[in-house]
Design a protein around this motif. Structure first.
Motif, short mmCIF file in Angstrom:
data_model
loop_
_atom_site.label_atom_id
_atom_site.label_comp_id
_atom_site.label_asym_id
_atom_site.label_seq_id
_atom_site.Cartn_x
_atom_site.Cartn_y
_atom_site.Cartn_z
N ARG A 275 53.66 -155.88 73.94
CA ARG A 275 54.55 -157.03 74.08
C ARG A 275 55.51 -157.07 72.90
O ARG A 275 55.32 -156.35 71.92
N VAL A 276 56.52 -157.91 73.05
CA VAL A 276 57.58 -157.96 72.05
C VAL A 276 57.46 -159.23 71.24
O VAL A 276 57.16 -160.29 71.79
N LYS A 277 57.68 -159.11 69.94
CA LYS A 277 57.73 -160.31 69.08
C LYS A 277 59.08 -160.29 68.39
O LYS A 277 59.48 -159.26 67.85
N ARG A 278 59.75 -161.42 68.42
CA ARG A 278 61.07 -161.49 67.82
C ARG A 278 60.98 -162.20 66.47
O ARG A 278 60.34 -163.23 66.37
N THR A 279 61.56 -161.63 65.44
CA THR A 279 61.70 -162.39 64.20
C THR A 279 63.20 -162.64 64.02
O THR A 279 63.99 -162.18 64.85
N ARG A 280 63.57 -163.33 62.95
CA ARG A 280 64.99 -163.62 62.79
C ARG A 280 65.82 -162.34 62.67
O ARG A 280 66.93 -162.26 63.11
N LYS A 281 65.19 -161.29 62.08
CA LYS A 281 65.97 -160.08 61.83
C LYS A 281 65.70 -158.95 62.80
O LYS A 281 66.55 -158.11 63.03
N SER A 282 64.49 -158.88 63.36
CA SER A 282 64.15 -157.68 64.14
C SER A 282 63.31 -157.99 65.35
O SER A 282 62.76 -159.08 65.49
N LEU A 283 63.20 -156.95 66.16
CA LEU A 283 62.35 -157.01 67.34
C LEU A 283 61.14 -156.13 67.05
O LEU A 283 61.30 -154.95 66.72
N TYR A 284 59.95 -156.71 67.13
CA TYR A 284 58.74 -155.93 66.86
C TYR A 284 57.96 -155.72 68.16
O TYR A 284 57.97 -156.59 69.03
N TYR A 285 57.28 -154.59 68.24
CA TYR A 285 56.41 -154.32 69.38
C TYR A 285 54.98 -154.34 68.88
O TYR A 285 54.68 -153.85 67.79
N CYS A 286 54.08 -154.93 69.68
CA CYS A 286 52.67 -154.88 69.29
C CYS A 286 51.83 -154.65 70.55
O CYS A 286 52.32 -154.84 71.68
N ALA A 287 50.60 -154.22 70.35
CA ALA A 287 49.74 -153.93 71.50
C ALA A 287 49.36 -155.23 72.19
O ALA A 287 49.07 -156.24 71.53
N ALA A 288 49.37 -155.23 73.52
CA ALA A 288 48.94 -156.42 74.27
C ALA A 288 47.42 -156.49 74.22
O ALA A 288 46.76 -155.44 74.14
N PRO A 289 46.84 -157.71 74.27
CA PRO A 289 45.38 -157.80 74.27
C PRO A 289 44.82 -157.03 75.46
O PRO A 289 45.40 -157.07 76.55
N GLU A 290 43.72 -156.31 75.23
CA GLU A 290 43.17 -155.52 76.33
C GLU A 290 42.49 -156.40 77.34
O GLU A 290 41.83 -157.38 76.98
N LYS A 291 42.69 -156.05 78.66
CA LYS A 291 42.07 -156.87 79.71
C LYS A 291 40.57 -156.62 79.73
O LYS A 291 40.13 -155.48 79.57
N GLN A 292 39.79 -157.70 79.92
CA GLN A 292 38.31 -157.55 79.96
C GLN A 292 37.89 -156.98 81.31
O GLN A 292 38.43 -157.33 82.32
#
Ligand code: SF4
Length: 433
Positions: free
Chosen positions: A416-433
């Motif tokens: 998923r994507v996380k936006r900060t004021r300066k950049s766009l970050y990508y991080c792993a989505a929580p794994e489905k159980q």
């Protein structure tokens, strides 16, 4: 025991992630039995770690190393001795005498800071990327003169995706002064590469001042410059004059007439195949440097021997110093583009004068490589959020290549994507159980 050391000339390479060469040493009873050199021919950390495993390396001695690369290496069960520095033979002797780990521990902080400085140096540039390892060019610093993706063609095999701005308009797409300032900064801060290559997000000869950039490289550095071009604008005398400032010009030529040009390279409607080839021939007649030709072959499109022979006849007119055959081993712009098997490629080399060399990377087909790289990206994003630029840097890929992987992972809901004021970050989505 088999020990590998990442090297730069006769010293330990300061940063393992960008080292192009390895010294592989076999040891028995604390003596050296044999030593040989190996090159990393692929540009991703995933493949570099895989190559160490393929070589049956049991211990890797290196300089600074990123967390991600070290986790890949150790994942193969390879013992890692990072933060070594100095002459290779001194380091080997220290290893044999058992003192290397203390020694490398002392230099850890110093080199770790060096790695951070180097990473921040490369991420601060807008128009430079790499240096990335290249089979023909060694460590190649890329210079990107066009915004994504500006080209005179929209080749079905393009590894950086479909052309979004197909144009013949030559202009200063990015400020020449900005490119030159970055080059000066890179050179001033000790940048090292085997070549400086104009390539990147499209066709570099569309930039109206690419000759100024080449002239600046020549005047300010001893590093040879390379122009990677599709050759479609070489019928313009001013483009030929500017291109002649490069030490090596590599032109692509993968078709033999207007129809094949249409279906393989999908050129701008005003481009004429015969005129383009005539421009390339005129350039060859004037140019004193080295000219290479790359022929990109696609199964079922331009690869039957009689068609390749027609390409070879045209290529011979250009009197190339080298001819390289390539195929779609990396993900192409279009899914229908299939690579040609290595035996077929090799059987076609002798149609060319001089005989062509196959430069395709057959470590895996495109889909397998894409899958493997996706998994490696996920594993990196599980550790920390990253920008597309961080990912491109970690995998030694061009900044425009990273979004291809990220888009697919986003569609699959794995990141998923996380936006900060300066950049766009990508991080792993929580794994489905
Ligand atoms: S392969 Fe080169 S010439 Fe073809 S579309 Fe991509 S950038 Fe343009």
């Amino acid at each position: 025991m088999r020990v590998a050391i990442t090297i730069w000339d006769d010293r330990v390479s300061p940063v393992a992630d960008s080292a192009g060469e390895l010294l592989v040493v076999d040891l028995a009873a604390e003596s050296i039995i044999s030593r040989r050199h190996e090159c990393f021919e692929d540009d991703s950390l995933f493949h570099r770690a895989g190559k160490l495993a393929e070589l049956s390396v049991t211990t890797l001695i290196c300089g600074a190393i990123s967390d991600f690369y070290s986790s890949l290496v150790q994942g193969y069960g390879i013992r890692l001795i990072p933060f070594a520095q100095g002459q290779v033979d001194e380091v080997l002797n220290a290893f044999l005498s058992g003192s290397l780990e203390n020694w490398s521990h002392d230099t850890r902080d110093h080199l770790h800071n060096g790695l951070e400085r180097m990473q921040s140096r490369m991420t601060k540039y807008q128009y430079l990327f790499g240096p990335v390892p290249s089979r023909r060019l060694g460590r190649s610093l890329g210079v990107d003169l066009t915004p994504y993706k500006t080209c005179t063609q929209d080749c079905v095999f393009c590894q950086i995706g479909r052309t979004t701005n197909k144009t013949l308009i030559r202009k200063e797409y990015v400020p020449t002064s900005g490119v030159i300032a970055e080059l000066d900064d890179w050179l001033k801060t000790g940048g090292k590469a085997d070549h400086i290559t104009l390539s990147g997000s499209g066709e570099p000869t569309l930039h109206s001042k690419f000759g100024e950039v080449l002239a600046h490289i020549r005047a300010n550095s001893a590093i040879p410059s390379v122009l990677l071009t599709n050759g479609s604008l070489l019928n313009h005398p001013e483009v030929r004059e500017a291109a002649a400032l490069a030490d090596i010009v590599k032109v692509s030529l993968s078709t033999w007439d207007q129809s094949s040009y249409g279906w393989v390279n999908r050129p701008h409607p005003d481009l004429d195949f015969k005129q383009s080839v005539a421009g390339q021939k005129a350039f060859r007649d004037e140019y004193k440097g080295r000219m290479w030709i790359e022929v990109f072959l696609i199964a079922g499109m331009n690869s039957i021997p009689s068609d390749v022979a027609k390409i070879a006849t045209l290529a011979e007119l250009l009197r190339p110093d080298q001819v390289h055959l390539n195929t779609a081993c990396r993900p192409p712009a279009e899914d229908f583009v299939a690579p040609l098997p290595i035996e077929r490629m090799e059987s076609l080399c002798n149609l060319f004068r001089p005989p062509a060399e196959c430069i395709a990377d057959y470590k895996g087909d495109g889909s397998i490589e894409m899958q493997a790289t996706q998994e490696a990206i996920i594993s990196m994003l599980k550790r920390r959020p990253c920008t597309a630029r961080d990912i491109a840097g970690a995998f030694a890929m061009h900044i425009n290549e990273a979004p291809k992987y990220l888009e697919r992972l986003l569609q699959e809901g794995r990141i998923r994507v996380k936006r900060t004021r300066k950049s766009l970050y990508y991080c792993a989505a929580p794994e489905k159980q």
